[in-house]
Each structure stands twice: as C-alpha cells, then as structure tokens.
Design a protein around this motif. Sequence first.
Motif, short mmCIF file in Angstrom:
data_model
loop_
_atom_site.label_atom_id
_atom_site.label_comp_id
_atom_site.label_asym_id
_atom_site.label_seq_id
_atom_site.Cartn_x
_atom_site.Cartn_y
_atom_site.Cartn_z
N ALA A 154 0.83 -1.21 0.00
CA ALA A 154 0.00 0.00 0.00
C ALA A 154 0.86 1.26 0.00
O ALA A 154 0.56 2.24 -0.69
N LYS A 155 1.94 1.23 0.77
CA LYS A 155 2.85 2.38 0.84
C LYS A 155 3.51 2.64 -0.51
O LYS A 155 3.65 3.78 -0.95
N ALA A 156 3.91 1.56 -1.18
CA ALA A 156 4.54 1.71 -2.50
C ALA A 156 3.56 2.29 -3.52
O ALA A 156 3.97 2.94 -4.49
N ALA A 157 2.25 2.07 -3.27
CA ALA A 157 1.22 2.62 -4.16
C ALA A 157 0.89 4.07 -3.82
O ALA A 157 0.05 4.68 -4.48
N GLY A 158 1.53 4.60 -2.78
CA GLY A 158 1.34 6.00 -2.43
C GLY A 158 0.52 6.27 -1.19
O GLY A 158 0.25 7.43 -0.85
N GLY A 210 2.94 -9.03 22.40
CA GLY A 210 3.18 -8.68 21.01
C GLY A 210 2.23 -9.32 20.02
O GLY A 210 1.18 -9.86 20.38
N TYR A 211 2.62 -9.28 18.75
CA TYR A 211 1.76 -9.74 17.66
C TYR A 211 1.43 -11.22 17.74
O TYR A 211 0.39 -11.65 17.24
N ASN A 212 2.28 -12.01 18.37
CA ASN A 212 2.00 -13.45 18.44
C ASN A 212 0.74 -13.74 19.24
O ASN A 212 0.09 -14.77 19.04
N GLN A 213 0.39 -12.84 20.18
CA GLN A 213 -0.80 -13.02 21.01
C GLN A 213 -1.92 -12.05 20.66
O GLN A 213 -3.04 -12.18 21.15
N ALA A 214 -1.63 -11.06 19.82
CA ALA A 214 -2.63 -10.03 19.50
C ALA A 214 -3.72 -10.58 18.58
O ALA A 214 -3.44 -11.27 17.60
N MET A 215 -4.97 -10.27 18.92
CA MET A 215 -6.08 -10.71 18.07
C MET A 215 -6.15 -9.90 16.78
O MET A 215 -6.53 -10.42 15.72
N VAL A 216 -5.83 -8.62 16.87
CA VAL A 216 -5.86 -7.75 15.69
C VAL A 216 -4.69 -6.78 15.73
O VAL A 216 -3.98 -6.68 16.73
N THR A 217 -4.54 -6.05 14.63
CA THR A 217 -3.53 -5.01 14.54
C THR A 217 -4.21 -3.66 14.52
O THR A 217 -5.16 -3.44 13.76
N SER A 218 -3.73 -2.75 15.35
CA SER A 218 -4.17 -1.36 15.30
C SER A 218 -3.26 -0.61 14.34
O SER A 218 -2.06 -0.86 14.29
N GLY A 219 -3.80 0.32 13.58
CA GLY A 219 -3.01 1.01 12.57
C GLY A 219 -3.26 0.41 11.21
O GLY A 219 -4.03 -0.53 11.04
N GLY A 220 -2.60 0.98 10.20
CA GLY A 220 -2.78 0.48 8.85
C GLY A 220 -3.04 1.60 7.86
O GLY A 220 -2.71 2.77 8.11
N VAL A 221 -3.65 1.27 6.73
CA VAL A 221 -3.89 2.25 5.67
C VAL A 221 -4.78 3.38 6.19
O VAL A 221 -5.85 3.13 6.75
N GLU A 222 -4.33 4.60 6.00
CA GLU A 222 -5.06 5.79 6.46
C GLU A 222 -6.44 5.86 5.80
O GLU A 222 -6.57 5.82 4.58
N LEU A 223 -7.47 5.97 6.64
CA LEU A 223 -8.85 5.92 6.15
C LEU A 223 -9.22 7.10 5.27
O LEU A 223 -10.08 6.98 4.39
N LYS A 224 -8.59 8.25 5.47
CA LYS A 224 -8.89 9.43 4.65
C LYS A 224 -8.56 9.19 3.18
O LYS A 224 -9.07 9.91 2.31
#
Length: 417
Positions: A187-191, A353-367
Amino acid sequence: MKDITEKFDVVVIGGGPAGMLAAGRAAELGARVALLERNRSLGNKLLMTGNGRCNLTQGEFNDADFVRKFGDKKAKFLFSALSVFGPEEVINFFEKRGVLMNVEKDGRVFPKTGKAPDVLHVLEKYLQENKVEIIFNADVGSLEMAEGKIASVKLKDKNIHADKFILCTGGKSYPNTGSTGSGYALAKAAGHWINKPQPALVPIEIKESWIKDLQGLSLKTIVSIFQQNKKQETLTGEMLFTHFGLSGPMIINASKKIGELLAGGSVFVDIDLLPEVSTIDLDKKMQQAFIDHGKKDLKNYLAELLPLKLATVLLKLSSIDGKKKLNLVTKVERLALAKLIKNLRLTVKAVQGYNQAMVTSGGVELKEVDSKTMRSKIVSNLFFAGEVLDLDGPTGGYNLQVAWSTGYAAGTHAAGK
C-alpha cells in the motif's frame, strides 16, 4: 519472468475472511476473479477465532451503536459498508448456506456447531460455485504500476494482470498464520500513508511476581487504569489472571490504551475485588464478623468473601498470619486488608506482542479510502478490505464483522456494481 496468458477482471490479494468474501462477491456479480493466498490453504486465522468456535460477528443490529465502539473517526468511515452488509446480512449469508447461528448473551455470534471449519467450508464453496481461481503459495513481491494504475502483481515466477485489485492482506497479528504486514509495504509503495501498526486486543504482562499464584482465576470486577498515579480510565467487566499478568475481555479491550500510556511512563492497574460493596460497608461488615465469629481463622473468613487463591495472596501481601483468630486482628490490619480488597494495585510491565494479538491497530489511512466503495483515492483501480485498513474495534466479533462489511463492499464495487 513470464506473464500469465489470462487477464482477470479482479485480483484479490489475501485469502482471509475479507479476501474470500470480496473474491466471492465480485465473481458472483460476473467478474473473472483470481484470489492469491500466500499459504497452502485459506482462512488460517479464521479457524482460530473464538478459540476455534469462530466468533464471526456481533449481534448488535443497530448500526449506530455498532460503529460507536470504534470511535468517532472510524465510526463515520465504517457506517456505509456496515449499513449494506452488517451483522444481520452476515448471519443470513451463512444460514442460507446451511450453517445456523447462535447469538450468546454477550452478543457474540457463533455457528451452532461451535466449529470454525463449518464457516470456512461455506466460504470455500462460495468461491467454488462462482468459479474464483485460487492461486496458493502466491507471495506477492510488488504491485506493478503503469500510467498511474496497477497493471499487475508480481509473484516469484510470473506477473498476474487484472483491471482491478483488492488488497486484503491482513495486519501483523498471529504472524504464524501468514499475517506478516506485507500489505502495508504494498500500500505504501502505491502512495498510501500507513498509520503505525501496533498489537491490539492482547493480554498484558505484570511486574509483580506473585501474579502467577492467581493463574486461572476469573473475576467480574471494576478496574482503574493509572498513568503515574493519574487516573486515565475506569472499566467494568470480566478479567482473567494468568501466569504472566492479566487477560480476559475487559483487559484485552483496554490493551491498546494501556500500550499508548506505557509510552509516556509507568502504568498501574487497580482492581476492586468486591465491587458490589463500598469501602465503608466492607469495613463495617468485617468489624461485625470479627465480633460475631471471633474464634474463626482469618484465612477461613477471607475465603468466604473471596476465592481462596485471592485470600492467600492478600494475607501474603499484608504480612498477616492466616491462622490468626478474628478477635485478635488489629484495626490497622483490618483496614489494610480492606484497602487491598478494594484497591489491589498491579504494575504493568508490557502489553504482549503480535503473536498473542487478536488484531492489529493502525494500517492504511482511512482518509485515503472511499468509505462506500473501499476504493483508493490515490490509485483508481485499487481497493482495500479487512485488517490492512486502520480499523480495529473491541473483542466480541466486531473486527471480523469489519472484514465481512469491507470485503463485501470492495468485491461489489471492484466488479463495477
């Protein structure tokens, strides 16, 4: 490197819940669809949800109440997709295909069989019936751009072309299922801007070593979260003591906030072990018991108020002999015990950490994403769905519902409908 001879209408990257529904929906509407999955099978993380029972949605059928759990910014983004394919539509989707649902008292929705593979089999059949071409072991190296659009996806041994692309690669939680966060780089490479990914819905670790003595104990209680002795939040719900710290729905839902607070200094968790009784009433109750049952051992009395594990730990922390008779317990000792019962303070060491996390917070900006269609506002033939987006909610089926809603929207609009 050779190019595939066939060109698809839609290529979906990622065979999790969002990807499977997006691919099936686009194909159902007539698109020629390829689904790329880096693993040898689909839905690995789906099989883990609800401890293998698959908590596939939340029985909150009022859209406004549902989205409120995500906060104002994310609620506004989610509302459109949820209004088209919300919890009721998800339940109907699976029940029409033979998997009946059960809504539990806390709103969590599970298949009546209690078997996650039943849910996965419905999705696999949905893909098969609509002739989705599934390509396994497909590790996408890059999105190949041409004239401001994505022309193809680059695999190890070939390029796959399409008119539209849907990115459903998930986040970074449970990386052993294939969720490595690779979609963020694409996604970052796509801008696109990527808001910093962090583990969410995860247990927390506690510094006090005696916490292991309470392992396995579950309580419905009130918890207050402090940062450097300044109260930040008060929560009510169920929690679980583990050998390393705290878990359970209340703690897991608060873990994101706790993680943010830890970045700014020490964080403490205060637990009210008897929330149904005020501090004053508890002291009065103890005084009367000490008078009426003066010959009883203190430990036996505390075990009537609290689980034995807790009673033992409280005596250890207060340095009072549990064999001491109630009529010999001093006022200072009684008040110290009452204070511990109403305010057992723990020091947070870390969120896991991520090994126990059910989900990830953050990611592609919704705007940067159209909330109705899930189409990128930067690359016109790119769509997003699921955990790769900066959308995370509480435990209880909310996050899987996001996958269904956004996947349905992306699949619908990528197919041109």
